[in-house]
Design an enzyme around this catalytic site. Structure first.
Site, PDB file in Angstrom:
ATOM      1  N   ASP A  82      48.893  23.332 -20.653  1.00 40.24           N
ATOM      2  CA  ASP A  82      48.749  23.090 -22.088  1.00 40.24           C
ATOM      3  C   ASP A  82      49.592  21.868 -22.451  1.00 40.24           C
ATOM      4  O   ASP A  82      50.814  21.870 -22.274  1.00 40.24           O
ATOM      5  CB  ASP A  82      49.197  24.346 -22.855  1.00 40.24           C
ATOM      6  N   ASP A  93      46.471  18.499 -29.130  1.00 38.24           N
ATOM      7  CA  ASP A  93      46.874  19.711 -28.400  1.00 38.24           C
ATOM      8  C   ASP A  93      45.674  20.133 -27.555  1.00 38.24           C
ATOM      9  O   ASP A  93      44.598  20.407 -28.103  1.00 38.24           O
ATOM     10  CB  ASP A  93      47.248  20.781 -29.448  1.00 38.24           C
ATOM     11  N   HIS A 155      45.071  26.902 -34.380  1.00 40.26           N
ATOM     12  CA  HIS A 155      45.925  26.594 -35.527  1.00 40.26           C
ATOM     13  C   HIS A 155      45.624  25.231 -36.102  1.00 40.26           C
ATOM     14  O   HIS A 155      45.209  24.317 -35.399  1.00 40.26           O
ATOM     15  CB  HIS A 155      47.397  26.630 -35.086  1.00 40.26           C
ATOM     16  N   HIS A 163      52.064  24.173 -35.838  1.00 39.49           N
ATOM     17  CA  HIS A 163      51.350  25.310 -36.422  1.00 39.49           C
ATOM     18  C   HIS A 163      51.496  25.241 -37.931  1.00 39.49           C
ATOM     19  O   HIS A 163      52.528  25.596 -38.479  1.00 39.49           O
ATOM     20  CB  HIS A 163      51.884  26.642 -35.882  1.00 39.49           C
ATOM     21  N   GLU A 187      41.763  27.402 -29.484  1.00 37.71           N
ATOM     22  CA  GLU A 187      42.228  27.767 -28.146  1.00 37.71           C
ATOM     23  C   GLU A 187      41.927  29.213 -27.771  1.00 37.71           C
ATOM     24  O   GLU A 187      42.779  30.080 -27.923  1.00 37.71           O
ATOM     25  CB  GLU A 187      43.706  27.432 -27.940  1.00 37.71           C
ATOM     26  N   GLU A 279      41.413  24.664 -24.498  1.00 39.43           N
ATOM     27  CA  GLU A 279      41.796  24.207 -25.841  1.00 39.43           C
ATOM     28  C   GLU A 279      41.432  22.746 -26.065  1.00 39.43           C
ATOM     29  O   GLU A 279      41.608  21.919 -25.179  1.00 39.43           O
ATOM     30  CB  GLU A 279      43.319  24.368 -26.035  1.00 39.43           C
TER      31      GLU A 279
END
Ligand code: CO
Length: 293
Positions: A82, A93, A155, A163, A187, A279
């Site tokens: 990640d 992200d 998020h 977040h 994700e 993700e």
């Protein structure tokens, strides 16, 4: 807070390149420490900064594992990578999973989270409800015979806020709230277990909580560095040790006890079964742009 679209797209492009780089270099038995450092060096080399410490979570650890400065753990099993990239606080992200033991079950789990991500991105748009997106993810994973992790979610992201705002559920939680313009990380996590994570060991990943004074000089110096360098984005003990040496570990402990920083825990699947993750970051405007693909 306004969003700098140029930086959003640039961070996404760099995250995409770093993901391709990681796919090439990661091999079974490579030290997680080496993988994390190579990924984070690459982000810097390409002109950005890590938005958070690279998460390298194996098997039943779903998220929040980053190697410590002296970590000897080697890559194995089902590894989730990640990656976070930021440019002036604008974040990309993205995550993917690797099967490092040639297991049919790992490969199917990985396919399930990837399919769920793809299906969710195909349907996401302004006005769709959070519950509807969650349902797409849940149905995609369940149709492959697995379970989504119900207490992990995607998020919204804002400047220097990983977040922020809306949470994107991985199950049909019937939330009527609707997607609006913004930047979102979607994700899905798939597991053969019961589909819930609980907190494991402390992760060495931290977030600034309060800049109130701390008496110890060394701790104060490190707090000032954290405020300046990471602002409100996550950082890890490995980065602090790299900058200040191992004596800084005691200062980190003091900062945590004093309430200046919050430490996350590893997130472990409750039945200790394997977890896969996929993700991407999606910029929602009148059109939809996947920034990390
Ligand atoms: Co994320």
């Amino acid at each position: 807070m306004k969003m700098e679209k140029t930086n959003v797209l640039k961070a996404g492009e760099i995250a995409k390149q770093v993901k391709e780089f990681a796919r090439l270099i990661v091999k079974p038995n490579m030290k997680l420490l080496e993988i994390a450092e190579k990924i984070e060096d690459k982000i810097i080399q390409l002109g950005a900064k890590p938005a958070f410490p690279t998460n390298l979570s194996i098997n039943e650890i779903a998220a929040h594992y980053t190697p410590s400065y002296s970590d000897e753990t080697k890559a194995s099993g089902l590894l989730k990578i990640d990656i976070g990239v930021q440019i002036d606080g604008e974040i990309a992200d993205t995550a993917f999973s690797l099967d490092l033991e040639d297991s049919k079950e790992n490969k199917k789990l990985i396919e399930a989270s990837e399919k769920a991500l793809k299906n969710a991105i195909q349907k996401i748009k302004i006005g769709i409800s959070l519950g509807e997106i969650g349902k797409i993810i849940q149905d995609s994973i369940e149709s492959e015979g697995f379970s989504p992790i119900i207490n992990l979610s995607g998020h919204e992201m804002k400047e220097y806020e990983l977040h922020a705002g809306l949470m994107i559920p991985n199950i049909d939680n019937k939330m009527p709230e609707k997607i609006k313009k913004g930047l979102y990380a979607i994700e899905p996590f798939a597991t053969i277990g019961s589909g819930r994570v609980i907190e494991g060991k402390p992760s060495g990943i931290y977030l600034l909580e309060d800049d109130k004074n701390v008496r110890n000089m060394e701790a104060r110096k490190i707090l000032d560095f954290i405020i300046e360098e990471y602002k409100t984005l996550p950082f890890c003990s490995r980065w602090i040790v790299k900058k200040f040496g191992t004596k800084s570990l005691f200062a980190l402990k003091q900062l945590e006890e004093n309430g200046n920083i919050h430490q996350y825990h590893q997130l472990v699947e409750v039945s200790h079964k394997k977890v896969s993750q996929a993700e991407n970051t999606v910029l929602i405007e009148d059109k939809i742009t996947v920034t990390t693909e």
